[in-house]
Design a protein around this motif. Structure first.
Motif, mmCIF file in Angstrom:
data_model
loop_
_atom_site.group_PDB
_atom_site.id
_atom_site.type_symbol
_atom_site.label_atom_id
_atom_site.label_comp_id
_atom_site.label_asym_id
_atom_site.label_seq_id
_atom_site.Cartn_x
_atom_site.Cartn_y
_atom_site.Cartn_z
ATOM 1 N N ASN A 179 0.965 -1.275 -0.114
ATOM 2 C CA ASN A 179 0.011 0.105 0.083
ATOM 3 C C ASN A 179 0.996 1.106 0.163
ATOM 4 O O ASN A 179 0.503 2.229 -0.852
ATOM 5 C CB ASN A 179 -0.982 -0.005 1.315
ATOM 6 C CG ASN A 179 -2.223 -0.894 1.150
ATOM 7 O OD1 ASN A 179 -2.568 -1.071 -0.019
ATOM 8 N ND2 ASN A 179 -2.667 -1.607 2.076
ATOM 9 N N MET A 180 1.856 1.360 0.683
ATOM 10 C CA MET A 180 2.910 2.362 1.058
ATOM 11 C C MET A 180 3.694 2.391 -0.455
ATOM 12 O O MET A 180 3.695 3.695 -0.963
ATOM 13 C CB MET A 180 4.032 2.258 1.923
ATOM 14 C CG MET A 180 3.283 2.078 3.380
ATOM 15 S SD MET A 180 4.766 1.881 4.668
ATOM 16 C CE MET A 180 3.976 2.172 6.277
ATOM 17 N N PHE A 181 3.979 1.454 -1.102
ATOM 18 C CA PHE A 181 4.717 1.400 -2.351
ATOM 19 C C PHE A 181 3.727 1.964 -3.477
ATOM 20 O O PHE A 181 4.165 3.058 -4.181
ATOM 21 C CB PHE A 181 5.187 -0.124 -2.653
ATOM 22 C CG PHE A 181 5.844 -0.167 -4.037
ATOM 23 C CD1 PHE A 181 7.154 0.094 -4.235
ATOM 24 C CD2 PHE A 181 4.995 -0.562 -5.239
ATOM 25 C CE1 PHE A 181 7.755 -0.053 -5.290
ATOM 26 C CE2 PHE A 181 5.641 -1.023 -6.295
ATOM 27 C CZ PHE A 181 6.828 -0.509 -6.479
ATOM 28 N N ILE B 146 -7.520 7.690 -0.852
ATOM 29 C CA ILE B 146 -8.147 6.484 -0.411
ATOM 30 C C ILE B 146 -7.233 5.296 0.101
ATOM 31 O O ILE B 146 -7.645 4.588 1.191
ATOM 32 C CB ILE B 146 -9.032 5.817 -1.635
ATOM 33 C CG1 ILE B 146 -10.178 6.756 -2.047
ATOM 34 C CG2 ILE B 146 -9.560 4.398 -1.259
ATOM 35 C CD1 ILE B 146 -10.577 6.287 -3.330
ATOM 36 N N ILE B 147 -5.989 5.232 -0.170
ATOM 37 C CA ILE B 147 -4.987 4.339 0.465
ATOM 38 C C ILE B 147 -4.647 4.485 1.557
ATOM 39 O O ILE B 147 -4.882 3.456 2.312
ATOM 40 C CB ILE B 147 -3.741 4.276 -0.643
ATOM 41 C CG1 ILE B 147 -3.675 3.720 -2.040
ATOM 42 C CG2 ILE B 147 -2.603 3.584 0.376
ATOM 43 C CD1 ILE B 147 -2.616 3.729 -2.866
ATOM 44 N N PRO B 148 -4.397 5.605 2.445
ATOM 45 C CA PRO B 148 -4.357 5.649 3.627
ATOM 46 C C PRO B 148 -5.444 5.366 4.366
ATOM 47 O O PRO B 148 -5.313 4.797 5.519
ATOM 48 C CB PRO B 148 -3.806 7.085 3.886
ATOM 49 C CG PRO B 148 -3.004 7.697 2.702
ATOM 50 C CD PRO B 148 -4.089 6.858 1.569
ATOM 51 N N ILE B 149 -6.576 5.814 3.750
ATOM 52 C CA ILE B 149 -7.891 5.012 4.585
ATOM 53 C C ILE B 149 -8.197 3.873 4.516
ATOM 54 O O ILE B 149 -8.535 3.402 5.776
ATOM 55 C CB ILE B 149 -9.269 6.014 3.878
ATOM 56 C CG1 ILE B 149 -9.068 7.461 3.944
ATOM 57 C CG2 ILE B 149 -10.511 5.673 4.467
ATOM 58 C CD1 ILE B 149 -10.003 8.202 3.126
ATOM 59 N N MET B 150 -7.908 3.131 3.509
ATOM 60 C CA MET B 150 -7.785 1.780 3.533
ATOM 61 C C MET B 150 -6.726 0.977 4.332
ATOM 62 O O MET B 150 -7.189 0.051 5.257
ATOM 63 C CB MET B 150 -7.674 1.006 2.062
ATOM 64 C CG MET B 150 -8.964 1.593 1.198
ATOM 65 S SD MET B 150 -10.651 0.767 1.363
ATOM 66 C CE MET B 150 -10.240 -0.758 1.200
ATOM 67 N N ASP B 151 -5.673 1.434 4.258
ATOM 68 C CA ASP B 151 -4.623 0.853 5.013
ATOM 69 C C ASP B 151 -4.708 1.041 6.555
ATOM 70 O O ASP B 151 -4.349 0.282 7.220
ATOM 71 C CB ASP B 151 -3.154 1.651 4.630
ATOM 72 C CG ASP B 151 -2.017 0.690 5.050
ATOM 73 O OD1 ASP B 151 -2.128 -0.519 4.968
ATOM 74 O OD2 ASP B 151 -1.020 1.469 5.760
#
Length: 579
Positions: A224-226, A384-389
């Motif tokens: 996700n970070m990548f 969205i990625i930080p929200i999901m992660d």
């Protein structure tokens, strides 16, 4: 063990160690216990969390950020660069250079995607067998720079007037495709390789809460970070598409070149920090021998050296693989079957890089360049990625639903299908809008390009479920000595999507576009269902399959068979820095 044997078996558990096991970044608290294997009861009652991410992983993510900044920075203006003719002056209402039309522009941008996803296979073989990931990335970077220099030089106004833009573009596409393919095949395995723990363990936090730290949750977090880093880099297209409109294409391509040089500096400066498995040399030969043997026995267990000692002692004596490699290869082949569905997904994704840009050119965009709208996709992903992660995935794990890879991939296909269905609806609306209705050509109908926003947001959401999970799945299921090769096979699915896109070039014209989007969306919807039906049971054994690994003595024996050594002193220095 003799001194000579000790020198040969330098790859031990001391050379490849676990990093960052002293504190849990995710929870923000120190721990009281480590490395306690979870019991069956623990799996039922405790929640899963990710482990700490090594600092070297963030350095690799920075490398990918620079490369993606470059790639998206130059490809963002490509559709206009190829499709539209050169304007009389800048700033330009509609920027262009070569003037070859939409079909040629779509064909060439599709070819670049095809080329950039077939070259990783060659680079992966070079990496896993000969050079290793770091050296392959460095070599690919120099090829990339040559392509960028040619692109910049042939996009200056005098070169465009002299007719050098088109041949220069073709040469650049070939070199840039080689460069990005070499980096792409190796950088995502390298970032995951920085985390070395292979088995789940129980961790007691400072507040007394007991959790299970799993590689699955950790890799999910790392990828996700990548991917977040990729899309921050992808925002470069905002700058380059603005520069193409106001200054010219040469400036739009010069900026990515400067950033890529920064990326090369990062690659070289971090060379002493990376944890990297050495190239094995015989890995392709080993895999082919095991697969050939499987065709004879139809049983992978019979291909293991432990079984061959009884059935074929002569072959067992010369076999360079071990029992674990056979289990790893079986696991990888199952994953490769899942990859076979991805061309349909990538076909959905590729629409935002060409046909949706052309669609925006037939809509009202105000003073915004038509090709800047595609940046809604990375913007959405960054949000969205930080929200999901940080929220959604941990919350689901807390309630005992960790969302294993196959269910995520299936959902990703479903959301991509929804994006294409919505896009088909917008295309139909464009055809019903005056003044040009279903034959807008290079003209504009009276409908706002803001209608495109949901198409990009849905594709972004689908990437979180399908694309990120695909990268994670490819790494986890690959044999230790074949990480780049299996990753390249996953990326190769994008290449087959480009072939499908080539087949659809004839319908990328008015008034056929509505049915093209509809067909792609229906295909993705069907694939979503079939993926779960055929592969859903794989989620039940995901943790067990990921636990296939060598212990300390097995690692020593595996590397001794081919005489592979690594710089133990370097690895110890890396581990000390990470700790």
């Amino acid at each position: 063990m003799t001194e000579k044997a000790e020198q040969e078996a330098v790859v031990t558990s001391e050379a490849i160690v676990e990093t960052f096991t002293k504190e849990d970044v995710r929870e923000g608290t120190e721990t009281h216990e480590e490395n306690v294997e979870p019991t069956e009861e623990d799996w039922k009652t405790l929640r899963e969390v990710g482990d700490n991410v090594p600092l070297s992983a963030f350095l690799v993510i920075l490398i990918e950020f620079c490369e993606r900044f470059t790639y998206y920075g130059i490809t963002g203006p490509f559709q206009n660069y190829i499709q539209q003719p050169a304007p009389p002056s800048y700033p330009a209402e509609q920027p262009g250079a070569i003037g070859k039309g939409q079909q040629t522009a779509t064909a060439l941008t599709t070819f670049l995607q095809f080329w950039a996803y077939i070259t990783p296979v060659l680079a992966a073989i070079v990496s896993d067998q000969y050079l290793g990931k770091y050296k392959t990335i460095l070599l690919s970077s120099f090829i990339y720079v040559i392509g960028l220099l040619i692109l910049v030089c042939t996009s200056i106004p005098s070169a465009i007037e002299a007719g050098a833009a088109f041949p220069g573009l073709i040469v650049s596409i070939i070199l840039i495709g080689l460069g990005t393919g070499g980096i792409k095949a190796n950088v995502s395995p390298l970032v995951a390789e920085q985390y070395q723990s292979k088995a789940p363990f129980v961790r007691t936090l400072k507040d007394g809460t007991r959790v299970i730290v799993t590689p699955q949750a950790t890799y999910q977090q790392m990828f996700n970070m990548f991917y977040w880093g990729i899309n921050v880099g992808g925002l470069s297209a905002i700058a380059t598409t603005t520069m193409e409109k106001n200054i010219g294409f040469w400036s739009a391509y010069l900026l990515p070149l400067c950033m890529f040089i920064v990326g090369i500096v990062v690659v070289i400066s971090g060379r002493k920090r990376y944890v990297e498995a050495p190239p094995r040399g015989s890995v392709i030969l080993e895999a082919s021998k095991v697969i050939k043997l499987w065709f004879k026995t139809r049983n992978f267990d019979d291909c293991k050296p432990s079984a061959l000692t009884k059935t074929n002692p002569e072959l067992a004596a010369v076999a360079t693989w071990d029992d674990v490699f056979v289990d790893e290869l079986r696991r990888a082949l199952k994953a490769c079957v899942v990859f076979c569905w991805f061309p349909i997904y990538w076909l959905c994704y590729q629409q935002i890089t060409n046909n949706l840009i052309s669609q925006a050119a037939t809509m009202l965009t105000g003073n915004v360049p038509n090709d800047i709208i595609q940046n809604i996709d990375p913007f959405a992903l960054i949000i969205i990625i930080p929200i999901m992660d940080r929220i959604v995935y941990p919350l689901l794990r807390r309630f005992g639903f960790p969302m294993r890879p196959i269910i995520r991939i299936s959902i990703g296909f479903l959301v991509a299908a929804a994006s294409m269905a919505y896009t088909a609806g917008i295309q139909s609306l464009i055809y019903k809008t005056p003044p040009h209705f279903d034959h807008p050509g290079d003209e504009v109908n009276w409908i706002s390009a803001a209608f495109q926003i949901p198409s990009y947001v849905l594709i972004a959401l689908s990437e979180i479920f399908a694309s990120i999970t695909g990268l994670e799945y490819a790494y986890k299921k690959a044999p230790q000595s074949m990480k780049a090769i299996v990753m390249s096979l996953f990326l190769l699915s994008n290449c087959f999507a480009s072939i499908l896109a080539f087949a659809l070039v004839s319908v990328t014209e008015d008034p056929k576009l509505t049915w093209m989007y509809t067909g792609i969306g229906v295909s993705a919807f069907i694939c979503s269902i079939l993926i779960w039906v055929f592969h859903g049971k794989g989620d039940k054994v995901d943790v067990q399959e990921d636990a296939i690994a060598r212990d300390e003595s097995g690692m020593e024996e595996y590397y001794k068979k081919t005489g592979i050594t690594i710089d133990k002193e370097k690895q110890d220095n890396v581990n000390e820095k990470e700790a």
